[in-house]
Design a protein around this motif. Structure first.
Motif, PDB file in Angstrom:
ATOM      1  N   CYS B 192     -37.873 -35.432 -26.040  1.00  0.00           N
ATOM      2  CA  CYS B 192     -38.947 -35.948 -25.099  1.00  0.00           C
ATOM      3  C   CYS B 192     -38.503 -36.366 -23.645  1.00  0.00           C
ATOM      4  CB  CYS B 192     -39.583 -36.989 -25.671  1.00  0.00           C
ATOM      5  SG  CYS B 192     -40.417 -36.549 -27.237  1.00  0.00           S
ATOM      6  N   GLY B 193     -37.274 -36.219 -23.423  1.00  0.00           N
ATOM      7  CA  GLY B 193     -36.638 -36.522 -22.067  1.00  0.00           C
ATOM      8  C   GLY B 193     -36.855 -37.875 -21.635  1.00  0.00           C
ATOM      9  N   VAL B 194     -36.543 -38.760 -22.763  1.00  0.00           N
ATOM     10  CA  VAL B 194     -36.558 -40.030 -22.611  1.00  0.00           C
ATOM     11  C   VAL B 194     -35.789 -40.718 -21.382  1.00  0.00           C
ATOM     12  CG1 VAL B 194     -36.488 -42.378 -23.937  1.00  0.00           C
ATOM     13  CG2 VAL B 194     -37.230 -40.592 -25.078  1.00  0.00           C
ATOM     14  N   ILE B 195     -34.287 -40.199 -21.469  1.00  0.00           N
ATOM     15  CA  ILE B 195     -33.308 -40.670 -20.717  1.00  0.00           C
ATOM     16  C   ILE B 195     -32.710 -39.639 -19.682  1.00  0.00           C
ATOM     17  CG2 ILE B 195     -32.544 -42.756 -21.880  1.00  0.00           C
ATOM     18  CD1 ILE B 195     -30.275 -41.051 -22.889  1.00  0.00           C
ATOM     19  N   PHE B 196     -33.330 -38.435 -19.618  1.00  0.00           N
ATOM     20  CA  PHE B 196     -33.101 -37.364 -18.575  1.00  0.00           C
ATOM     21  C   PHE B 196     -34.280 -36.542 -18.541  1.00  0.00           C
ATOM     22  CE2 PHE B 196     -32.282 -36.061 -22.834  1.00  0.00           C
ATOM     23  CZ  PHE B 196     -32.812 -34.838 -22.810  1.00  0.00           C
ATOM     24  N   PRO B 197     -34.365 -36.109 -17.273  1.00  0.00           N
ATOM     25  CA  PRO B 197     -35.457 -34.975 -17.260  1.00  0.00           C
ATOM     26  C   PRO B 197     -35.447 -33.747 -18.118  1.00  0.00           C
ATOM     27  CG  PRO B 197     -34.367 -35.250 -15.078  1.00  0.00           C
ATOM     28  CD  PRO B 197     -33.481 -35.687 -16.104  1.00  0.00           C
ATOM     29  N   ILE B 198     -36.730 -33.355 -18.621  1.00  0.00           N
ATOM     30  CA  ILE B 198     -36.706 -32.491 -19.643  1.00  0.00           C
ATOM     31  C   ILE B 198     -36.216 -30.950 -19.198  1.00  0.00           C
ATOM     32  CG2 ILE B 198     -38.425 -33.356 -21.103  1.00  0.00           C
ATOM     33  CD1 ILE B 198     -40.227 -31.103 -19.668  1.00  0.00           C
ATOM     34  N   GLN B 206     -37.816 -26.569 -23.770  1.00  0.00           N
ATOM     35  CA  GLN B 206     -38.804 -27.461 -22.746  1.00  0.00           C
ATOM     36  C   GLN B 206     -40.188 -27.100 -23.370  1.00  0.00           C
ATOM     37  OE1 GLN B 206     -38.094 -26.730 -18.621  1.00  0.00           O
ATOM     38  NE2 GLN B 206     -35.882 -26.380 -18.987  1.00  0.00           N
ATOM     39  N   SER B 207     -40.353 -25.956 -23.555  1.00  0.00           N
ATOM     40  CA  SER B 207     -41.862 -25.530 -24.241  1.00  0.00           C
ATOM     41  C   SER B 207     -42.076 -26.425 -24.988  1.00  0.00           C
ATOM     42  CB  SER B 207     -41.843 -23.986 -24.524  1.00  0.00           C
ATOM     43  OG  SER B 207     -41.255 -23.237 -23.449  1.00  0.00           O
ATOM     44  N   ILE B 208     -41.074 -26.636 -26.169  1.00  0.00           N
ATOM     45  CA  ILE B 208     -41.449 -27.653 -27.251  1.00  0.00           C
ATOM     46  C   ILE B 208     -41.931 -28.863 -26.825  1.00  0.00           C
ATOM     47  CG2 ILE B 208     -40.674 -28.455 -29.417  1.00  0.00           C
ATOM     48  CD1 ILE B 208     -39.152 -25.895 -29.823  1.00  0.00           C
ATOM     49  N   ALA B 209     -40.740 -29.367 -25.807  1.00  0.00           N
ATOM     50  CA  ALA B 209     -41.103 -30.753 -25.371  1.00  0.00           C
ATOM     51  C   ALA B 209     -42.420 -31.019 -24.717  1.00  0.00           C
ATOM     52  CB  ALA B 209     -39.839 -31.292 -24.381  1.00  0.00           C
ATOM     53  N   LEU B 210     -42.799 -30.103 -24.044  1.00  0.00           N
ATOM     54  CA  LEU B 210     -44.027 -30.250 -23.238  1.00  0.00           C
ATOM     55  C   LEU B 210     -45.342 -30.323 -24.017  1.00  0.00           C
ATOM     56  CD1 LEU B 210     -43.586 -27.696 -20.142  1.00  0.00           C
ATOM     57  CD2 LEU B 210     -43.906 -30.294 -20.112  1.00  0.00           C
ATOM     58  N   PRO B 213     -46.634 -35.246 -27.260  1.00  0.00           N
ATOM     59  CA  PRO B 213     -47.332 -36.291 -26.221  1.00  0.00           C
ATOM     60  C   PRO B 213     -46.384 -37.297 -25.617  1.00  0.00           C
ATOM     61  CG  PRO B 213     -47.892 -36.582 -28.757  1.00  0.00           C
ATOM     62  CD  PRO B 213     -47.088 -35.374 -28.618  1.00  0.00           C
ATOM     63  N   PHE B 214     -45.238 -37.546 -26.088  1.00  0.00           N
ATOM     64  CA  PHE B 214     -44.468 -38.559 -25.640  1.00  0.00           C
ATOM     65  C   PHE B 214     -43.855 -38.004 -24.377  1.00  0.00           C
ATOM     66  CE2 PHE B 214     -44.383 -39.256 -30.334  1.00  0.00           C
ATOM     67  CZ  PHE B 214     -45.154 -40.232 -30.434  1.00  0.00           C
ATOM     68  N   THR B 215     -43.540 -36.829 -24.321  1.00  0.00           N
ATOM     69  CA  THR B 215     -42.735 -36.199 -23.231  1.00  0.00           C
ATOM     70  C   THR B 215     -43.812 -36.520 -21.933  1.00  0.00           C
ATOM     71  OG1 THR B 215     -41.918 -34.540 -24.457  1.00  0.00           O
ATOM     72  CG2 THR B 215     -41.785 -34.247 -21.895  1.00  0.00           C
ATOM     73  N   LEU B 216     -45.181 -36.180 -22.222  1.00  0.00           N
ATOM     74  CA  LEU B 216     -46.046 -36.280 -20.985  1.00  0.00           C
ATOM     75  C   LEU B 216     -46.312 -37.779 -20.792  1.00  0.00           C
ATOM     76  CD1 LEU B 216     -48.351 -33.376 -22.444  1.00  0.00           C
ATOM     77  CD2 LEU B 216     -46.634 -33.348 -20.565  1.00  0.00           C
ATOM     78  N   TRP B 217     -46.312 -38.594 -21.973  1.00  0.00           N
ATOM     79  CA  TRP B 217     -46.670 -40.045 -21.959  1.00  0.00           C
ATOM     80  C   TRP B 217     -45.613 -40.549 -20.864  1.00  0.00           C
ATOM     81  CZ3 TRP B 217     -45.308 -44.339 -25.853  1.00  0.00           C
ATOM     82  CH2 TRP B 217     -45.924 -45.385 -25.325  1.00  0.00           C
ATOM     83  N   TYR B 218     -44.195 -40.458 -21.231  1.00  0.00           N
ATOM     84  CA  TYR B 218     -43.287 -41.198 -20.500  1.00  0.00           C
ATOM     85  C   TYR B 218     -43.503 -40.908 -18.827  1.00  0.00           C
ATOM     86  CZ  TYR B 218     -41.059 -41.982 -24.956  1.00  0.00           C
ATOM     87  OH  TYR B 218     -41.150 -42.448 -26.172  1.00  0.00           O
ATOM     88  N   GLY B 229     -42.141 -39.316 -11.167  1.00  0.00           N
ATOM     89  CA  GLY B 229     -41.745 -39.120 -12.392  1.00  0.00           C
ATOM     90  C   GLY B 229     -40.244 -38.622 -12.438  1.00  0.00           C
ATOM     91  N   ALA B 230     -39.660 -38.161 -13.489  1.00  0.00           N
ATOM     92  CA  ALA B 230     -38.332 -37.666 -13.581  1.00  0.00           C
ATOM     93  C   ALA B 230     -38.158 -35.988 -13.494  1.00  0.00           C
ATOM     94  CB  ALA B 230     -37.690 -38.206 -14.764  1.00  0.00           C
ATOM     95  N   SER B 231     -39.110 -35.484 -14.169  1.00  0.00           N
ATOM     96  CA  SER B 231     -39.118 -34.018 -14.380  1.00  0.00           C
ATOM     97  C   SER B 231     -39.573 -33.226 -13.077  1.00  0.00           C
ATOM     98  CB  SER B 231     -39.886 -33.416 -15.507  1.00  0.00           C
ATOM     99  OG  SER B 231     -40.106 -32.105 -15.395  1.00  0.00           O
ATOM    100  N   ALA B 232     -38.932 -32.463 -12.424  1.00  0.00           N
ATOM    101  CA  ALA B 232     -39.394 -31.604 -11.329  1.00  0.00           C
ATOM    102  C   ALA B 232     -40.481 -30.749 -11.601  1.00  0.00           C
ATOM    103  CB  ALA B 232     -38.126 -30.688 -10.683  1.00  0.00           C
ATOM    104  N   ARG B 233     -40.426 -30.333 -13.099  1.00  0.00           N
ATOM    105  CA  ARG B 233     -41.281 -29.229 -13.458  1.00  0.00           C
ATOM    106  C   ARG B 233     -42.768 -29.858 -13.589  1.00  0.00           C
ATOM    107  NH1 ARG B 233     -40.740 -25.449 -18.920  1.00  0.00           N
ATOM    108  NH2 ARG B 233     -42.840 -24.558 -19.076  1.00  0.00           N
ATOM    109  N   ILE B 234     -42.630 -30.996 -14.029  1.00  0.00           N
ATOM    110  CA  ILE B 234     -43.846 -31.639 -14.194  1.00  0.00           C
ATOM    111  C   ILE B 234     -44.295 -32.343 -12.906  1.00  0.00           C
ATOM    112  CG2 ILE B 234     -45.346 -33.596 -15.404  1.00  0.00           C
ATOM    113  CD1 ILE B 234     -43.422 -33.299 -17.903  1.00  0.00           C
TER     114      ILE B 234
END
Lengths: 272, 280
Positions: B192-198, B206-210, B213-218, B229-234
């Protein structure tokens, strides 16, 4: 101790080691869990360094930390909490009616634990080499093995001391083990050079063998890239001293706490 | 409705007693906080080690925040799995919970409330440690409270739903239940990319992570609290898209959690696994 007692203790040690090795191999779910799971956490820490743009040598630090964390987990849950598990299973009393020394049983448990954890750590090494492409300095195998041995001796001697303490504990054992996981990783610099903690790191290293062990292994494998705390030789001497101290402590506290647990009726008390 | 609330309250009270009666309240709070605080400090140690070479305080604050909120997953999702394990293996009372008027689903719901409260307390303390001890600060005027509150609520619902699924797995699979609990905790920490960007994960992961819900939540919590946020993709997603995706993913996991739990429970009953002890 006469020769007959010694032979009995050696046999008891071998028997307990056998149970640990065969027991681990018989449970594939545990094998996978113990081999794979700590490495997932390690991957997250490596990716954190990558996200922060840290030099590659820091990723190697995190990989080594991840591999060594499997030993600490084994020391806590496989050594420290073992007598708690036995108590819950209702067979702790068997340890105490056996004619051999309890230290021999614990030593067998420790040797079996080191063997099985080393087998599992191969996964971590594979992840480090093939996925994260870590590089280590060329190092003498004998020197590395010696440092590994002294580190494991200190850690498992500490585990033997914990196991005697947990004779008295009920559910606290569980919580103490949890409390000694991440806080110890922090104080021991499991995923970063312990030097980053400054004076706190030095104090922690002086009382917890994990920090010195991690630092020594890193220095042996990474040289100056390890950002070591004190010279390697001193660390090895300190680890050897820790081993002696904790073995003595384990012996004394096992005898004392066994007596106390018997007196307070806690030796066979389940569901506390 | 009133009866359901009363049962939920009873289950929560029971959960509080079971979770805390091994120690006095102060000691219990210390033990509950040690783990999340230490995890935050490990991240801080890693940051201190490299901060002189690569100053990335903004990114680190975002990652620290994700780690703080991951306490909900550790406490609630994994905690609900442990409830089943403890009741069946350690206390051997699972069958009595099933036959009680409370029932296991209500017992799990009530006990999850306690775990949510403990998790929330942990999050606040970890964030306070970050703010005061590590100087990981943000501008409170920039905080978007309505969006943040909505994201927080959605995340909590997702957390409890996944918790039910984990509890169901624990019912059906007694032997590997510990591995499932612990495995899920670290797998979600990675996925879920808790401590790094997915963005650093392989594309297929990445597709699974997206979809989780927790990935999007964080990412939503970071955006509405810190402003980024942390992720360039999101980061290219609009606020509405992010909240919509979080709501959709949460709804999907509510359905999966509910259907999955009852399917797993039925299967466990059929196979006679409800009181199958394997550990103690």
């Amino acid at each position: 101790m006469n020769g007959r007692d010694l032979a009995l203790d050696v046999r008891a040690m071998r028997a307990r080691m056998y149970v640990r090795v065969v027991g681990s191999l018989c449970e594939p779910a545990w094998l996978i869990g113990d081999a794979v799971l700590p490495n997932l956490g390690m991957c997250a820490f490596v990716l954190l360094y990558r996200a922060l743009g840290a030099p590659r040598s820091f990723e190697t630090l995190a990989v080594l930390g991840g591999i060594l964390s499997t030993y600490w987990i084994n020391v806590l849950w496989g050594m420290g909490a073992q007598l708690y598990w036995e108590k819950q299973q209702g067979q702790l009393q068997l340890y105490f009616v056996a004619p051999c020394s309890r230290m021999a049983i614990l030593t067998g448990m420790a040797v079996g634990g080191v063997l099985m954890t080393t087998l599992r750590s191969v996964i971590g090494i594979a992840v480090g080499i093939w996925i994260f492409h870590i590089r280590v300095a060329p190092v003498g195998l004998a020197e590395l093995f010696g440092i590994f041995l002294v580190t494991m001796s200190a850690l498992y001697a500490l585990g033997m001391t914990f196991s005697s303490l947990f004779l008295l504990y009920g559910r606290e054992a569980w919580h103490v083990c949890n409390a000694l996981t991440e806080p110890m990783y922090f104080l021991s610099g499991m995923y970063f050079p312990i030097r980053a903690l400054g004076a706190l790191g030095a104090v922690a290293a002086a009382v917890i063998p994990l920090g010195l062990g991690v630092d020594a292994m890193r220095q042996a494998l990474l040289g100056s890239g390890a950002h070591g705390l004190i010279p390697l030789r001193l660390e090895v001497v300190a680890l050897a001293a820790f081993t002696m101290l904790f073995l003595w402590l384990a012996r004394v506290s096992l005898a004392h706490l066994e007596l106390l647990a018997k007196r307070e009726g806690r030796l066979t008390q389940r569901w506390q | 409705m009133r009866a359901a609330i009363a049962r939920l309250r009873s289950a929560a009270w029971l959960g509080w007693q079971i979770d805390t009666n091994w120690a006095d309240p102060f000691l219990f709070i210390v033990y509950s906080l040690l783990r999340p605080i230490a995890t935050g400090l490990i991240l801080a140690g890693m940051y201190w080690a490299v901060s002189s070479r690569v100053p990335a305080r903004g990114m680190f604050t975002a990652l620290y925040l994700g780690n703080a909120f991951h306490n909900f997953v550790t406490q609630v999702v994994i905690g609900m799995g442990w409830i089943v394990l403890e009741e069946r293996e350690e206390y051997e009372t699972l069958k009595y919970v099933f036959t009680s008027p409370l029932g296991l689903p209500m017992c799990l719901a009530g006990r999850s409330v306690v775990k949510l409260a403990i998790a929330m307390f942990g999050v606040v303390v970890v964030m306070a440690v970050g703010w005061f001890a590590l100087h990981l600060t943000w501008d409170w005027r920039e905080v978007r409270w309505p969006e943040l509150s909505l994201a927080l609520a959605l995340g909590v619902v997702a957390t409890v739903s996944v918790g039910f699924l984990v509890a169901g797995l624990g019912l059906l699979l007694p032997r590997p239940a510990i591995q499932i609990n612990e495995g899920l905790a670290v797998a979600l920490y990675l996925m879920c990319g808790v401590i790094f960007p997915i963005d650093l994960l392989p594309a297929w992961l990445q597709s699974i992570a997206l979809a989780l819900p927790f990935t999007l939540w964080y990412e939503a919590l970071r955006r509405f609290l810190l402003g980024h946020g942390a992720s360039a993709r999101i980061s290219h997603w609009s606020d509405a898209t992010l909240l919509g995706a979080l709501a959709l993913s949460t709804l999907a996991f509510v359905a999966i959690g509910r259907l999955g739990y009852f399917a797993l429970e039925t299967r466990a009953r059929r196979l006679g696994r409800l009181d199958q002890t394997t550990l103690f």
